[in-house]
Design an enzyme around this catalytic site. Sequence first.
Site, PDB file in Angstrom:
ATOM      1  N   LYS A 101       0.826  -1.198   0.000  1.00  0.00           N
ATOM      2  CA  LYS A 101       0.000   0.000   0.000  1.00  0.00           C
ATOM      3  C   LYS A 101       0.865   1.254   0.000  1.00  0.00           C
ATOM      4  O   LYS A 101       0.683   2.162  -0.823  1.00  0.00           O
ATOM      5  CB  LYS A 101      -0.926   0.027   1.213  1.00  0.00           C
ATOM      6  CG  LYS A 101      -1.905   1.203   1.194  1.00  0.00           C
ATOM      7  CD  LYS A 101      -2.375   1.595   2.577  1.00  0.00           C
ATOM      8  CE  LYS A 101      -1.360   2.480   3.267  1.00  0.00           C
ATOM      9  NZ  LYS A 101      -1.847   3.099   4.512  1.00  0.00           N
ATOM     10  N   ASP A 140      -6.339   0.588   0.839  1.00  0.00           N
ATOM     11  CA  ASP A 140      -6.313   0.914   2.256  1.00  0.00           C
ATOM     12  C   ASP A 140      -7.664   0.566   2.856  1.00  0.00           C
ATOM     13  O   ASP A 140      -8.485  -0.102   2.220  1.00  0.00           O
ATOM     14  CB  ASP A 140      -5.946   2.391   2.470  1.00  0.00           C
ATOM     15  CG  ASP A 140      -6.970   3.348   1.853  1.00  0.00           C
ATOM     16  OD1 ASP A 140      -8.028   2.881   1.354  1.00  0.00           O
ATOM     17  OD2 ASP A 140      -6.721   4.569   1.880  1.00  0.00           O
TER      18      ASP A 140
END
Length: 249
Positions: free
Chosen positions: A126, A145
Amino acid sequence: MPARRPRPPRDVEGLLARLRRAIPVPFCELRASSPWELLVATVLAARSTDRTANEVTARLLARWPTPAALAGADLRDVEDVVRSSGYYRQKARALRALAACLVERHGGEVPRAMDELVELPGVGRKTANVVLGTAFGVAEGIIVDTHSGRVARRLGLATATDPDGIERQLCAHVDRTQWIETGHRLTLHGRYVCLARKPRCADCPLQELCPSAAAPPAHRDWKRRADDEWRHILAPAQTGPDAPLATAG
């Protein structure tokens, strides 16, 4: 009884087109003027808010502006500065180790390759996707996320529960040229409309195409709802000289 999984949307391109209308200029709400600053902010944003991460990043970099400076900092001093971001001990250790790795392995520069980024302390896919896409315009994947993962599942674009699985399924639906912008759009849509506890389904421009919609649209014109969403995202608190980074590329 297990929760029912949303069925895949029948019109994925139509759904993405509506999302593009709602968020025509996707951006990252972490404030940074360099890849290094963005990398620090993204690490600090884990299990915290972007607002807090921005504030802590500014304080941290005012004291230790470069990887070399942070690598040589006293750990307790770093902990004191990042304390308000949560999990401060882990973050302080990761940031100091991250800075040292950048100095020792990359000449103090943030690498532009996924495999090199994820080898850095405290950096997962991420964080790497945020930095690569936002700072360098490199599309190696889609940011997943808390917000974008939730939205992807509600829309039926993903059935996986882990971030890597969600990312793979999203990438299969979205053209690579749209990976960077789509990740930011999904995050913003989840943060401002598709909320975790009380999603604003009646105001959502995706309502007619969303398999998880829990309320009828407030009015029939989805374009009006899309424009309302963009105005909501660009509220006064989101604009000005400290506005967030637009996506690179």
